[in-house]
Write a protein that holds these residues in place. Structure first.
Motif, mmCIF file in Angstrom:
data_model
loop_
_atom_site.group_PDB
_atom_site.id
_atom_site.type_symbol
_atom_site.label_atom_id
_atom_site.label_comp_id
_atom_site.label_asym_id
_atom_site.label_seq_id
_atom_site.Cartn_x
_atom_site.Cartn_y
_atom_site.Cartn_z
ATOM 1 N N LYS A 1 0.872 -1.313 -0.047
ATOM 2 C CA LYS A 1 0.095 -0.016 0.166
ATOM 3 C C LYS A 1 0.799 1.352 0.123
ATOM 4 N N GLY A 2 0.526 2.197 -0.860
ATOM 5 C CA GLY A 2 1.187 3.442 -0.718
ATOM 6 C C GLY A 2 2.415 3.650 -1.802
ATOM 7 N N ASP A 3 2.674 2.206 -2.201
ATOM 8 C CA ASP A 3 3.821 2.344 -3.255
ATOM 9 C C ASP A 3 3.342 1.731 -4.824
ATOM 10 N N ILE A 4 3.901 2.356 -5.566
ATOM 11 C CA ILE A 4 3.429 2.459 -6.844
ATOM 12 C C ILE A 4 4.759 1.538 -7.940
ATOM 13 N N HIS A 5 5.841 1.628 -7.250
ATOM 14 C CA HIS A 5 7.140 1.014 -7.989
ATOM 15 C C HIS A 5 6.734 -0.408 -8.336
ATOM 16 N N ASP A 6 7.158 -0.865 -9.584
ATOM 17 C CA ASP A 6 6.731 -2.392 -9.854
ATOM 18 C C ASP A 6 7.539 -2.852 -10.825
ATOM 19 N N ILE A 7 8.895 -2.199 -11.198
ATOM 20 C CA ILE A 7 9.727 -2.585 -12.260
ATOM 21 C C ILE A 7 10.269 -4.006 -11.661
ATOM 22 N N GLY A 8 10.903 -3.589 -10.164
ATOM 23 C CA GLY A 8 11.694 -4.793 -9.531
ATOM 24 C C GLY A 8 10.564 -6.059 -9.274
ATOM 25 N N LYS A 9 9.453 -5.877 -8.860
ATOM 26 C CA LYS A 9 8.596 -6.712 -8.696
ATOM 27 C C LYS A 9 8.269 -7.499 -9.854
ATOM 28 N N MET B 1 6.133 -9.926 -1.148
ATOM 29 C CA MET B 1 5.973 -8.360 -1.121
ATOM 30 C C MET B 1 6.979 -7.642 -1.322
ATOM 31 N N SER B 2 6.610 -6.660 -2.201
ATOM 32 C CA SER B 2 7.922 -5.575 -2.630
ATOM 33 C C SER B 2 7.504 -4.173 -2.056
ATOM 34 N N ALA B 3 8.557 -3.402 -1.749
ATOM 35 C CA ALA B 3 8.359 -2.060 -1.360
ATOM 36 C C ALA B 3 9.368 -1.310 -1.845
ATOM 37 N N LEU C 1 9.955 2.082 -1.065
ATOM 38 C CA LEU C 1 9.772 3.556 -0.317
ATOM 39 C C LEU C 1 10.100 3.139 1.393
ATOM 40 N N THR C 2 10.874 3.743 1.901
ATOM 41 C CA THR C 2 11.128 3.763 3.078
ATOM 42 C C THR C 2 9.774 3.981 3.848
ATOM 43 N N THR C 3 8.899 4.761 3.521
ATOM 44 C CA THR C 3 7.586 5.206 4.329
ATOM 45 C C THR C 3 6.617 4.177 3.921
ATOM 46 N N GLY D 1 12.990 -5.297 -2.053
ATOM 47 C CA GLY D 1 12.859 -4.076 -2.528
ATOM 48 C C GLY D 1 14.084 -3.272 -1.958
ATOM 49 N N ALA D 2 14.531 -2.137 -2.739
ATOM 50 C CA ALA D 2 16.095 -1.618 -2.618
ATOM 51 C C ALA D 2 16.000 -1.270 -1.057
ATOM 52 N N PRO D 3 15.148 -0.590 -0.275
ATOM 53 C CA PRO D 3 15.568 -0.068 0.977
ATOM 54 C C PRO D 3 15.407 -0.991 2.080
HETATM 55 CO CO1 B1M Z 1 10.700 6.302 -7.083
HETATM 56 N N1 B1M Z 1 11.850 6.526 -5.848
HETATM 57 N N2 B1M Z 1 9.590 7.640 -6.328
HETATM 58 N N3 B1M Z 1 9.744 6.233 -8.814
HETATM 59 N N4 B1M Z 1 11.908 5.508 -8.000
HETATM 60 C C1 B1M Z 1 13.054 5.634 -5.680
HETATM 61 C C2 B1M Z 1 12.762 4.335 -5.023
HETATM 62 C C3 B1M Z 1 13.960 6.568 -4.909
HETATM 63 C C4 B1M Z 1 15.119 5.597 -4.035
HETATM 64 C C5 B1M Z 1 14.682 7.473 -5.712
HETATM 65 C C6 B1M Z 1 15.640 8.473 -5.079
HETATM 66 O O1 B1M Z 1 15.215 9.470 -4.252
HETATM 67 N N5 B1M Z 1 17.074 8.486 -5.021
HETATM 68 C C7 B1M Z 1 12.981 7.271 -3.857
HETATM 69 C C8 B1M Z 1 12.815 6.455 -2.412
HETATM 70 C C9 B1M Z 1 13.665 7.320 -1.474
HETATM 71 C C10 B1M Z 1 13.174 6.522 -0.180
HETATM 72 O O2 B1M Z 1 12.188 6.090 0.111
HETATM 73 N N6 B1M Z 1 14.343 6.406 0.686
HETATM 74 C C11 B1M Z 1 11.947 7.323 -4.789
HETATM 75 C C12 B1M Z 1 10.825 8.417 -4.316
HETATM 76 C C13 B1M Z 1 11.150 9.269 -3.554
HETATM 77 C C14 B1M Z 1 9.701 8.256 -5.385
HETATM 78 C C15 B1M Z 1 8.538 9.328 -5.216
HETATM 79 C C16 B1M Z 1 8.060 9.687 -3.796
HETATM 80 C C17 B1M Z 1 8.945 10.692 -5.926
HETATM 81 C C18 B1M Z 1 7.760 11.868 -5.861
HETATM 82 O O3 B1M Z 1 6.771 11.477 -6.126
HETATM 83 N N7 B1M Z 1 8.365 12.610 -5.024
HETATM 84 C C19 B1M Z 1 7.483 8.656 -5.865
HETATM 85 C C20 B1M Z 1 6.649 7.669 -5.080
HETATM 86 C C21 B1M Z 1 5.459 7.211 -5.676
HETATM 87 C C22 B1M Z 1 4.765 5.852 -4.994
HETATM 88 O O4 B1M Z 1 5.261 4.684 -5.083
HETATM 89 N N8 B1M Z 1 3.743 6.445 -4.211
HETATM 90 C C23 B1M Z 1 8.210 7.757 -6.912
HETATM 91 C C24 B1M Z 1 7.804 7.423 -8.301
HETATM 92 C C25 B1M Z 1 8.429 6.933 -9.080
HETATM 93 C C26 B1M Z 1 8.116 6.731 -10.586
HETATM 94 C C27 B1M Z 1 6.637 6.432 -10.573
HETATM 95 C C28 B1M Z 1 8.697 7.766 -11.416
HETATM 96 C C29 B1M Z 1 9.035 5.465 -10.889
HETATM 97 C C30 B1M Z 1 8.251 4.038 -10.703
HETATM 98 C C31 B1M Z 1 8.154 3.337 -12.073
HETATM 99 C C32 B1M Z 1 7.625 1.993 -11.972
HETATM 100 O O5 B1M Z 1 7.847 1.279 -11.120
HETATM 101 N N9 B1M Z 1 6.657 1.781 -12.585
HETATM 102 C C33 B1M Z 1 10.122 5.517 -10.179
HETATM 103 C C34 B1M Z 1 11.356 5.132 -9.966
HETATM 104 C C35 B1M Z 1 11.674 4.409 -11.736
HETATM 105 C C36 B1M Z 1 12.260 5.037 -9.144
HETATM 106 C C37 B1M Z 1 13.843 4.493 -9.269
HETATM 107 C C38 B1M Z 1 14.479 5.369 -10.167
HETATM 108 C C39 B1M Z 1 14.122 3.069 -9.854
HETATM 109 C C40 B1M Z 1 13.179 1.966 -9.175
HETATM 110 C C41 B1M Z 1 13.423 0.770 -9.935
HETATM 111 O O6 B1M Z 1 12.585 0.379 -10.944
HETATM 112 N N10 B1M Z 1 14.686 0.074 -9.961
HETATM 113 C C42 B1M Z 1 14.272 4.515 -7.660
HETATM 114 C C43 B1M Z 1 15.801 4.933 -7.536
HETATM 115 C C44 B1M Z 1 16.776 3.632 -7.527
HETATM 116 O O7 B1M Z 1 15.956 2.518 -6.798
HETATM 117 N N11 B1M Z 1 17.658 3.648 -7.899
HETATM 118 C C45 B1M Z 1 13.150 5.342 -7.181
HETATM 119 C C46 B1M Z 1 14.981 -1.095 -10.847
HETATM 120 C C47 B1M Z 1 14.404 -2.319 -10.148
HETATM 121 C C48 B1M Z 1 14.688 -3.435 -11.109
HETATM 122 O O8 B1M Z 1 14.979 -2.575 -8.856
HETATM 123 O O9 B1M Z 1 12.901 -2.199 -7.622
HETATM 124 O O10 B1M Z 1 15.169 -2.286 -6.542
HETATM 125 P P1 B1M Z 1 14.274 -2.825 -7.480
HETATM 126 O O11 B1M Z 1 13.969 -4.358 -7.498
HETATM 127 C C49 B1M Z 1 14.984 -5.005 -7.480
HETATM 128 C C50 B1M Z 1 15.312 -5.477 -5.889
HETATM 129 O O12 B1M Z 1 15.090 -4.475 -4.949
HETATM 130 C C51 B1M Z 1 14.631 -6.884 -5.449
HETATM 131 O O13 B1M Z 1 14.501 -7.415 -6.804
HETATM 132 C C52 B1M Z 1 14.512 -6.349 -8.008
HETATM 133 C C53 B1M Z 1 15.266 -7.014 -8.969
HETATM 134 O O14 B1M Z 1 16.571 -7.264 -8.829
HETATM 135 N N12 B1M Z 1 13.221 -6.861 -5.391
HETATM 136 C C54 B1M Z 1 12.595 -7.680 -4.693
HETATM 137 C C55 B1M Z 1 12.154 -5.842 -5.315
HETATM 138 N N13 B1M Z 1 10.989 -6.308 -4.953
HETATM 139 C C56 B1M Z 1 11.345 -7.515 -4.341
HETATM 140 C C57 B1M Z 1 10.422 -8.667 -3.862
HETATM 141 C C58 B1M Z 1 10.843 -9.789 -3.726
HETATM 142 C C59 B1M Z 1 12.167 -9.986 -3.779
HETATM 143 C C60 B1M Z 1 13.059 -9.192 -4.332
HETATM 144 O O15 B1M Z 1 10.133 -10.911 -2.968
HETATM 145 C C61 B1M Z 1 8.787 -10.579 -3.041
#
Ligand code: B1M
Length: 239
Positions: free
Chosen positions: A120-128, A168-170, A172-174, A201-203
């Motif tokens: 809930k609250g999280d729309i990131h889905d590329i990793g998922k 479950m995937s997340a 955001l730290t929130t 999820g990354a955090p």
């Molecule tokens: Co967002 N975003 N974003 N964003 N975004 C981050 C996560 C952030 C780190 C960027 C930053 O500030 N440096 C930051 C979070 C900060 C924090 O919480 N500490 C952030 C923020 C702040 C936000 C918004 C709040 C921005 C705003 O509106 N002010 C907003 C929040 C929206 C919301 O969710 N309510 C937001 C929005 C977005 C977009 C919509 C623009 C877009 C998402 C598009 C989409 O997903 N369809 C986006 C993106 C693309 C990112 C970054 C740039 C990339 C995330 C990503 O897809 N990585 C991200 C910065 C970063 O991570 N470098 C960022 C690639 C993906 C393959 O990796 O998701 O980590 P990841 O998944 C990995 C592992 O984590 C793991 O396996 C995957 C593959 O190896 N994994 C699992 C993930 N889920 C798993 C589940 C499992 C097992 C492993 O088992 C169930």
């Protein structure tokens, strides 16, 4: 001969005709094509093997899953990156699309079933999505319930699909603390131990996974596959 003609000649010499390769070379070539994310070639290779009377589950395990296992290892080791893995996963999906109805017909046993969703609250889905594709590649049935899931969605999906695993995937730290809300609700309903719960999820980190009461934290998609396989096996062994 002009250099460009020579280059063209060389290119033509190297052009591989999949249907002319013997089985073992075709399999090797498919591993390479999967690695390079060549969807059309994977679809063609899959059809050729089926035409050669290969059983669908053999094509799945030897050509696709094995190829994806190699991709997973290089992803884990930092040799391949997200864009390449997404391409490979997409190519894999091409082969899977051809095999899926045939596998269903022959009743090939899935390795396990997983419901997965972003909290809930999280729309990131590329990793998922990446995790889902890699899990499918490893033979799991995956039900992806999408993004921004409140606890009710998870509980309803568990009830409906009766998976082995809840994922479950997340990002955001929130939003990551919401995982505990879901696991606590499962505990309250007395169903926590009916499922393997993995989180990612990354955090997140290992400590967080333990603190929320998950069975495992998975740092990436390759680890998610390995962990899921191990946990399902361990569960089966425990009866
Ligand atoms: Co967002 N975003 N974003 N964003 N975004 C981050 C996560 C952030 C780190 C960027 C930053 O500030 N440096 C930051 C979070 C900060 C924090 O919480 N500490 C952030 C923020 C702040 C936000 C918004 C709040 C921005 C705003 O509106 N002010 C907003 C929040 C929206 C919301 O969710 N309510 C937001 C929005 C977005 C977009 C919509 C623009 C877009 C998402 C598009 C989409 O997903 N369809 C986006 C993106 C693309 C990112 C970054 C740039 C990339 C995330 C990503 O897809 N990585 C991200 C910065 C970063 O991570 N470098 C960022 C690639 C993906 C393959 O990796 O998701 O980590 P990841 O998944 C990995 C592992 O984590 C793991 O396996 C995957 C593959 O190896 N994994 C699992 C993930 N889920 C798993 C589940 C499992 C097992 C492993 O088992 C169930």
């Amino acid at each position: 001969m002009a250099e460009s003609d020579q280059a063209q000649d060389d290119f033509e010499e190297e052009d591989i005709i999949l249907s002319e390769l013997p089985d073992d070379e075709l399999i090797e070539q498919m591993h390479a094509d999967l690695y390079d994310g060549l969807k059309e070639e994977i679809e063609e290779g899959t059809r050729i093997l089926l035409d050669r009377d290969w059983a669908p589950d053999k094509v799945l395990s030897e050509a696709l899953v094995e190829g994806m296992r190699i991709v997973g290892i290089d992803f884990r080791d930092g040799i391949l990156f997200v864009p390449e893995v997404l391409l490979a996963a997409n190519a894999m999906k091409g082969g899977m699309t051809i095999l899926r109805p045939l596998l269903a017909e022959t009743g090939t046993r899935q390795v396990g079933k997983m419901v997965i969703g972003t909290v809930k609250g999280d729309i990131h889905d590329i990793g998922k999505k990446l995790v889902s594709m890699m899990m499918e590649g490893a033979g799991f049935e995956v039900i992806d319930i999408g993004i921004n899931n409140p606890v009710e969605n998870y509980l309803a999906a568990l009830e409906e699909h009766k998976p082995d695993i809840l994922g479950m995937s997340a990002l955001l730290t929130t939003t990551m603390p919401y995982m505990k809300v879901v696991i606590d609700a499962m505990t309250e309903q007395g169903i926590r131990d009916d499922y393997i719960v993995i989180v990612g999820g990354a955090p997140l980190n290992e400590e967080f996974g333990e603190a929320v009461g998950a069975d495992a934290y998975c740092r990436d998609a390759a680890v998610a596959v390995e962990t899921a396989q191990e946990l399902v096996k361990a569960r089966e062994a425990a009866g």
